[in-house]
Scaffold this active site. Structure first.
Site, PDB file in Angstrom:
ATOM      1  N   ARG A 104       0.880  -1.183   0.000  1.00 22.84           N
ATOM      2  CA  ARG A 104       0.000   0.000   0.000  1.00 22.84           C
ATOM      3  C   ARG A 104       0.905   1.217   0.000  1.00 22.84           C
ATOM      4  O   ARG A 104       1.699   1.405   0.926  1.00 22.84           O
ATOM      5  CB  ARG A 104      -0.903  -0.009   1.241  1.00 22.84           C
ATOM      6  CG  ARG A 104      -1.681   1.282   1.431  1.00 22.84           C
ATOM      7  CD  ARG A 104      -2.779   1.177   2.455  1.00 22.84           C
ATOM      8  NE  ARG A 104      -3.902   0.427   1.927  1.00 22.84           N
ATOM      9  CZ  ARG A 104      -5.122   0.412   2.474  1.00 22.84           C
ATOM     10  NH1 ARG A 104      -5.367   1.119   3.561  1.00 22.84           N
ATOM     11  NH2 ARG A 104      -6.087  -0.290   1.938  1.00 22.84           N
ATOM     12  N   HIS A 131      -7.360   0.950  -6.456  1.00 21.96           N
ATOM     13  CA  HIS A 131      -7.545   0.004  -5.347  1.00 21.96           C
ATOM     14  C   HIS A 131      -8.220  -1.246  -5.940  1.00 21.96           C
ATOM     15  O   HIS A 131      -9.396  -1.507  -5.707  1.00 21.96           O
ATOM     16  CB  HIS A 131      -8.416   0.662  -4.263  1.00 21.96           C
ATOM     17  CG  HIS A 131      -8.352  -0.015  -2.925  1.00 21.96           C
ATOM     18  ND1 HIS A 131      -7.606  -1.137  -2.686  1.00 21.96           N
ATOM     19  CD2 HIS A 131      -8.971   0.273  -1.742  1.00 21.96           C
ATOM     20  CE1 HIS A 131      -7.750  -1.492  -1.420  1.00 21.96           C
ATOM     21  NE2 HIS A 131      -8.570  -0.673  -0.823  1.00 21.96           N
ATOM     22  N   GLN A 134     -10.084  -3.936  -3.803  1.00 18.91           N
ATOM     23  CA  GLN A 134     -11.379  -3.438  -3.330  1.00 18.91           C
ATOM     24  C   GLN A 134     -12.441  -3.583  -4.426  1.00 18.91           C
ATOM     25  O   GLN A 134     -13.521  -4.122  -4.197  1.00 18.91           O
ATOM     26  CB  GLN A 134     -11.240  -1.959  -2.926  1.00 18.91           C
ATOM     27  CG  GLN A 134     -12.534  -1.338  -2.452  1.00 18.91           C
ATOM     28  CD  GLN A 134     -12.960  -1.881  -1.099  1.00 18.91           C
ATOM     29  OE1 GLN A 134     -12.180  -1.874  -0.157  1.00 18.91           O
ATOM     30  NE2 GLN A 134     -14.180  -2.366  -0.993  1.00 18.91           N
ATOM     31  N   ASP A 226     -17.446   7.018  -1.059  1.00 23.12           N
ATOM     32  CA  ASP A 226     -16.179   6.861  -0.326  1.00 23.12           C
ATOM     33  C   ASP A 226     -15.891   8.208   0.328  1.00 23.12           C
ATOM     34  O   ASP A 226     -16.573   9.208   0.030  1.00 23.12           O
ATOM     35  CB  ASP A 226     -15.073   6.455  -1.330  1.00 23.12           C
ATOM     36  CG  ASP A 226     -13.734   6.165  -0.666  1.00 23.12           C
ATOM     37  OD1 ASP A 226     -13.678   6.029   0.571  1.00 23.12           O
ATOM     38  OD2 ASP A 226     -12.716   6.066  -1.396  1.00 23.12           O
ATOM     39  N   CYS A 267     -16.528   1.428   0.596  1.00 24.54           N
ATOM     40  CA  CYS A 267     -15.349   0.586   0.801  1.00 24.54           C
ATOM     41  C   CYS A 267     -14.902   0.587   2.253  1.00 24.54           C
ATOM     42  O   CYS A 267     -14.228  -0.346   2.683  1.00 24.54           O
ATOM     43  CB  CYS A 267     -14.219   1.052  -0.112  1.00 24.54           C
ATOM     44  SG  CYS A 267     -13.803   2.784   0.108  1.00 24.54           S
ATOM     45  N   ARG A 295     -13.762  -8.992   1.156  1.00 28.60           N
ATOM     46  CA  ARG A 295     -12.343  -8.728   0.899  1.00 28.60           C
ATOM     47  C   ARG A 295     -11.531 -10.012   1.145  1.00 28.60           C
ATOM     48  O   ARG A 295     -10.618 -10.335   0.405  1.00 28.60           O
ATOM     49  CB  ARG A 295     -11.815  -7.606   1.816  1.00 28.60           C
ATOM     50  CG  ARG A 295     -12.448  -6.236   1.598  1.00 28.60           C
ATOM     51  CD  ARG A 295     -12.083  -5.633   0.259  1.00 28.60           C
ATOM     52  NE  ARG A 295     -10.650  -5.606   0.024  1.00 28.60           N
ATOM     53  CZ  ARG A 295      -9.829  -4.656   0.470  1.00 28.60           C
ATOM     54  NH1 ARG A 295     -10.307  -3.624   1.116  1.00 28.60           N
ATOM     55  NH2 ARG A 295      -8.527  -4.701   0.214  1.00 28.60           N
TER      56      ARG A 295
HETATM   57  N1  NVA Z   1     -10.116   6.511  -1.105  1.00 26.92           N
HETATM   58  C1  NVA Z   1      -9.711   6.030   0.197  1.00 26.92           C
HETATM   59  C2  NVA Z   1      -9.911   4.561   0.290  1.00 26.92           C
HETATM   60  C3  NVA Z   1      -9.589   3.950   1.612  1.00 26.92           C
HETATM   61  C4  NVA Z   1      -9.748   2.470   1.631  1.00 26.92           C
HETATM   62  C5  NVA Z   1      -8.270   6.413   0.460  1.00 26.92           C
HETATM   63  O1  NVA Z   1      -7.449   6.290  -0.466  1.00 26.92           O
HETATM   64  O2  NVA Z   1      -7.958   6.854   1.558  1.00 26.92           O
HETATM   65  N1   CP Z   2     -11.332  -0.542   2.267  1.00 26.53           N
HETATM   66  C1   CP Z   2     -10.073  -0.624   2.703  1.00 26.53           C
HETATM   67  O1   CP Z   2      -9.121  -0.798   1.945  1.00 26.53           O
HETATM   68  O2   CP Z   2      -9.953  -0.491   4.059  1.00 26.53           O
HETATM   69  P1   CP Z   2      -8.613  -0.350   4.878  1.00 26.53           P
HETATM   70  O3   CP Z   2      -8.038   1.006   4.605  1.00 26.53           O
HETATM   71  O4   CP Z   2      -9.040  -0.507   6.327  1.00 26.53           O
HETATM   72  O5   CP Z   2      -7.661  -1.425   4.463  1.00 26.53           O
END
Ligand code: NVA
Ligand code: CP
Length: 310
Positions: A104, A131, A134, A226, A267, A295
């Site tokens: 990540r 993502h 997801q 989101d 998500c 997931r």
């Molecule tokens: N769009 C959000 C998704 C988190 C799972 C982010 O990137 O923070």
């Molecule tokens: N939806 C998702 O990726 O959640 P986290 O940030 O908790 O991993």
């Protein structure tokens, strides 16, 4: 012929609709198996996190163990990356110890760099651009709920962000229609939209970007939102809240435009009272907890596909 073994999973752009269907089928098969397979027996996967995570981290750790493997989870800053070792040198080192890297990151470019310098599969656990785990897991949730994917309409309300990008690719490759409602300046990136439109022209799905949430929600099967401030965008918080609220908040009123059978998806994590109100998130149309559970199932299907079968 679907060949998934040994591949990287950085963006859904790299996979055909048929390949994505194969991963979904494998996920369903493993979930329903009396004696689940152990394709990761004797294998270890390194997970690198440059940003916080609850669902992705825990579901991947559980998935790896359930498939017989061993996760090694590290914060980016705990490794020498935090002291300036290059991503390429890190990749060259990790491939000698492990059988895969799940990362990540802030910059999608760093995932590409990891993949370019490691001969083992690299999986995107979220980047600024995409993502994919997801979005594909959301397709599993939709498939389980509706019994099909093709022809359904997904309304995205809010920021044209990483999750939106991956959903655009998933929907256009799998035949769902997707209508994105966002304020000016927060549209999905042009190259992602163009890719989705290209895919849609062969799959027959309809993809559009509109301003009005009610237009996107019209006759929708799924309303999805989101956060307005994704990780890494905290400095823009004030500007974003001004642009998104109150118009792009998902409330019960928005569901009046959708089909009576419309479900709510997110998500997660949610910022309650910002992009969605409690009444929707905790209401009867919400399937967000099933979504979170899937997931785990999807990632087991994905890992089984990348590491050679169920
Ligand atoms: N769009 C959000 C998704 C988190 C799972 C982010 O990137 O923070
Ligand atoms: N939806 C998702 O990726 O959640 P986290 O940030 O908790 O991993």
């Amino acid at each position: 012929m679907v060949r998934l073994e040994g591949r990287d999973f950085l963006t859904l752009k790299d996979f055909t609709g048929e390949e994505l269907q194969a991963i979904l089928r494998l996920a369903l098969k493993i979930e329903g198996a009396r004696f689940p397979p152990k394709p990761l027996k004797g294998k270890s996967l390194v997970m690198l996190f440059q940003k916080p995570s609850t669902r992705t981290r825990v579901s991947f750790e559980a998935a790896i163990r359930q498939l017989g493997g061993w996760p090694i989870t590290l914060g980016w800053g705990e490794t020498q990356l935090g002291r300036g070792e290059t991503v390429a040198d890190t990749a060259r080192t990790l491939e000698r110890y492990a059988d895969g890297i799940i990362a990540r990151v802030f910059r999608h470019r760093d995932l590409e760099e990891l993949a370019a310098h490691a001969s083992i599969p690299v999986i995107n656990a979220l980047s600024d651009l995409y993502h994919p785990c997801q979005a594909l897991s959301d397709m599993l949730t939709i498939l389980k709920h509706f019994g099909k994917l093709k022809g359904l309409k997904l309304a995205w309300i809010g920021d044209g962000n990483n999750v939106c990008h991956s959903l655009l690719l998933a929907c256009s490759k799998l035949g769902l229609n997707m209508s994105v409602a966002c304020p000016q300046g927060f549209e999905p990136k042009r190259e992602v939209l163009e890719e989705a439109l290209k895919e849609a022209s062969t799959s027959g799905s309809r993809i559009e970007v509109v301003r009005e949430p009610s237009t996107a929600a019209f006759a929708a099967d799924i309303i999805y939102t989101d956060v307005f401030v994704s990780m890494g965008f905290e400095a823009e918080r004030e500007r974003r809240i001004k642009a998104f609220l109150p118009k792009y908040q998902v409330t019960p009123a928005l569901f009046k435009h959708a089909k009576p059978t419309c479900v709510f998806m997110h998500c997660l994590p949610a910022h309650r009272g910002e992009e969605v109100v409690d009444e929707v998130l905790d209401g009867p149309q919400s399937i967000v907890w099933k979504q979170a559970e899937n997931r785990l199932h999807l990632q087991k299907g994905l890992l089984a596909a990348l590491y050679g079968k169920a």
